[in-house]
Each structure stands twice: as C-alpha cells, then as structure tokens.
Design an enzyme around this catalytic site. Sequence first.
Site, short mmCIF file in Angstrom:
data_model
loop_
_atom_site.label_atom_id
_atom_site.label_comp_id
_atom_site.label_asym_id
_atom_site.label_seq_id
_atom_site.Cartn_x
_atom_site.Cartn_y
_atom_site.Cartn_z
N HIS A 1 0.83 -1.20 0.00
CA HIS A 1 0.00 0.00 0.00
C HIS A 1 0.87 1.25 0.00
CE1 HIS A 1 -2.93 -2.92 1.66
NE2 HIS A 1 -3.82 -2.18 1.06
N ASP B 1 -4.42 -6.49 -7.66
CA ASP B 1 -4.69 -5.73 -6.45
C ASP B 1 -4.90 -4.28 -6.88
OD1 ASP B 1 -5.03 -5.16 -3.76
OD2 ASP B 1 -3.19 -6.16 -3.13
#
Length: 553
Positions: A200, A273
């Site tokens: 992230h 993702d």
Amino acid sequence: MDKRQGGRLVDLSAWTLEEKIGQLFICGFHSLVPDEQIRTLVQQYHVGGVVYFRRNIASVEQLAELSRSLQGLPRSKPELPLFISIDQEGGMVARLDHEGMSRIPGNMALGAANDPALTEEVARLAAKEMLQLGINFNFAPCVDVNNNPANPVIGVRSFGEQPDRVAVHGAAAVRGYQAEGVIATAKHFPGHGDTAVDSHRGLASVPHGKERLYQVELVPFREAIAEGVDAIMTAHVIFPAFEPEGTPATLSHRVLTGLLREELGYGGLIVTDCLEMQAIAGYYGIAEGAVQAIEAGADLVLVSHTLAEQRAAIERVAEAVRSGRISEARLDRSLERILALKAKRIGSAAQAAAAATATTAPLTPEAESAALLRHAAERSVTLVKGAGRLPLQSDQPVLVVWPELRHRTEVDEPAVHQYTLADALRPLHGQVVMTVIGTQPSDEEIAAVLEQSQEVSQIVVATYTAEGGIPEGQQKLVQRLQQLSGKRLIVVSTRNPYDFNAFPEIETYLCLYENRPFSLDVAAKVLVGELQPQGVLPVSLNQDSKFHRSARE
C-alpha cells in the site's frame, strides 16, 4: 467471435471497444447509494464490477438495497450482471462487521485451530451471508505464507508459516465460498508473506531463488488452482527469480502469463490488487499500470477509490488498443473468461438483483452462527507459555489493560462495536478493573497504568499490533510491569502473535489473533480456568521462521 453466456451466444463482434474495456475494470465509490461516481463508471464507461468498502455499508438492509440498485442501473448491456466484490477475509480484515452479520474468524485463527473442515464451514457461512447482501465476488482467501515476522501487511491474514498448512486451509476456504456460489480469490500471487514493506505504501521485493519459491510461496497457489479457484489476485511485489527486470508481479508478463498461465496451467480470472496502492501508483502511475497489467495477462483491473484515476486508467487502455499496443484479441480473451464466470456464478443481472434478499438482521439464525463461531474461537485460542500460572485467583482483583485502536490502517479499522477483554471477564470474575490506553500509549498513559498496578496483584495486559512490530509504548509498558515485584502478569495478544518477540521472558502469554467478541469470551474462560486452550501456534516466535531463516543461509 462468439461466446456462450448463460445458455445463449454472445457475439463479441457486436460489442464496442469501450464496452469491452469497461468489463475489465472493477471500481469503488464513496457512498451508501449509487452516486454520480459509480453511475458514471457503469453507464458511461461500462465497468463490469464494483468493490465495496466499509464506507459503502451502514446496515444489512441498506447494503442489499445498494446491490439491487447497482444491478438495476441502466446500461448498454442491461442483462449482464455486475461483479460486486469485497475484501471479506474475516478477523481483522472484515468489511462486513455490522449488526446482523456474522463476524467470521480470520485466517491465522483458523490456522491455529488447524481443522480444514472448520475453515470450509466458516467460508460457507460467510458466502451465504454475502449472497444475501448481493455480493458475488470475495477477494479471499489470502494464501500468502507469512514467514516474515516483520511483515507489516499480511500477518494474521495468513493461515501461518507452513506452506502445506496454508495450502490445505486455502483450498478449504475456496471450496466453501464456491460451493455456495461466491467467487473465491486466492491472493496475493506469487506470495506477499515474506515482505517487510507494505505494498500500500511502497514497492517490496522477495529476493529468493526459484527453488525456495516453489517450495514455499507457490505451494498454496498450486493447491488453489487444483481446487478450481475462480480468481487469483496479483501482488505488487518484485520477484527477481521470475522477473529479472525488476517489474512487480502485477505488471509482469513473465509472472502472470509465463508462470501462472503457462507453467502452473491456470485458466481462471487474474485480477490485480488495487492500482492506487503506492507500489504501482507511486512508481508507474495508475493509468500506465492498467495498460501494463493487461499486457502482462491480467483480466480484471482494480481501481478502488478516485474517479479521475478510474477514468484515466480506462481511457489509457482504450488509447493503447487504438494505437496497437494492446490487441483487441487480447481484450477478447479476458472478456471470454469474465463472461463465462459471470454466467457460471451469477447468471443475469435480474438474477443477481434477486439474490440480494436481506430484509432483516441477523442474516444467519443467531443460534446457528454463534455455535459455529464459538467453536472456532475455542479451537483457536493458543496458550504459548505459562500453563502452570493459570487460572487467575478468584479472590483477588485483576487489572485489565486494554489497547484501543483509534486510527485506521490500510487493513484494519476501529471496531464498530466496542467489546473488551474486561467485558468478557467480568461475568466470570468478581473483581475486574479496566484501564484503557491507545495502541501507541503515551508516557502519561504508561505512568497511570503503573500507578493503578500498585493496588492489584494480578494484571492482564492485552496487546494490539496493527502494522509491523509492537508499538514502542506497548512494549515499554509490558517491560515496566515485568519489573514490579509480587505481580502475576499475563500478556494476551489480541491481534499479532509476534508481540511475544518483544518480551520473550514473559511468564504467561496467550494468543487470540483477533479482538472479536467470541475470541475474547474464550480467552476470559481460559483465564479463569473454565476452558483449556486448544490452539496450536501457526508461526514461530522469538526466532526466525525456519523458512525465512533458511532462505538467508
């Protein structure tokens, strides 16, 4: 080109380029009802799916109505259902954590219980409830092998550090979800368990050789493929053994096509993702990342948050097709897989809307749900150290120190319902005092706990680590309490078992893997001697995992 969809032929030659590209995208939005963002994406950009986050959920009734509304949006292919997806892994990564929804255990708790039949039963329960809410696509199970204690983003999302255990439980979860008609997703390919960087926030690398990767990281994915998993999600992680040019797996043709499609023989959907994560957005850009992901072999591109970025990514892919960088035949191959899976698992948009039947809470009869979740908790709670120092003395007061999660992380959010270990312990022990600290306690909070500790002989400290190592304040608190004489000190990790590594000399240590009510209730019963802990630790503590260690030797 024709493709059979739901018992009839779909003529892909009749599709516009924009319609084809849109089906390759799953996008998020920011409201409890279909807002301008998602209407624009579905109606103008023809996106084929949406992803829910906690921001989209207020109640059982609201969420089911949202799903029905989305499936009913006017669009160019009104009969074609939307993928409605979510990250419902369980435990600490659970978007569905509202009244009336079963709070299913997470992977490491199930790994500690080590009963694949239980894992499958939990997945079935979750799938049944998701379908009642109109959700047909779950971004779970996580089948990463967590062999790095410093991993800041996987941790308890993994079934453990042993590849075979992760593989067996991952396959069981896939069976459970798909048996009930929900698309399962094995993630994060080829493996995010041995990283010390959260994708992230940055770009991680797993530098091991192929032999080690085949023996560890790839084992659960092979098993999931053999089980017939519908989808596999990519990792924004570099694997030099497979991709010497340093391209992350999500954007690597060698990884997605060469390894996953050709070598491992996977024929299902490959989904990225989220491209808004910094590992892609910060190094490649979201729009360029979408193009490279499709070039690499991805079928579905996930852009979860920002309308401008979602539009830019779709438009950049269209430019790439018009320029010849991506062939339309390449789009068709992904579209065929998408249409086939929608026909297999969902049916028509009308059928998908009708599946969202939730009108009241709870979704599952409380007795049925509670029995399963209580059983899972009883099987998972693990006593690591100190069997001879339990139970608590019933005639002496006990101080419970409770860490309160006060800020969001990328995978954890403050609990909707506040239920503490002290709440669980009070009905079982007549003298319980609680003090609340932050997960990153200040010196003032530590001093206050130490002052309260002077008045009691029994202290239970719950620890909570959301990312990386245990926060310095929690570590300091436990170490200061250890220095007090004449105290019985028990540490209960309510999320991360690796907290133990900060104070291995602690005499009594209990692992819960999550701070959900059923686990807390079981922990309380273990503390007073009403239950014996049954869990088996699924990771190594106070030492490197043997898999992580051997890779460096």
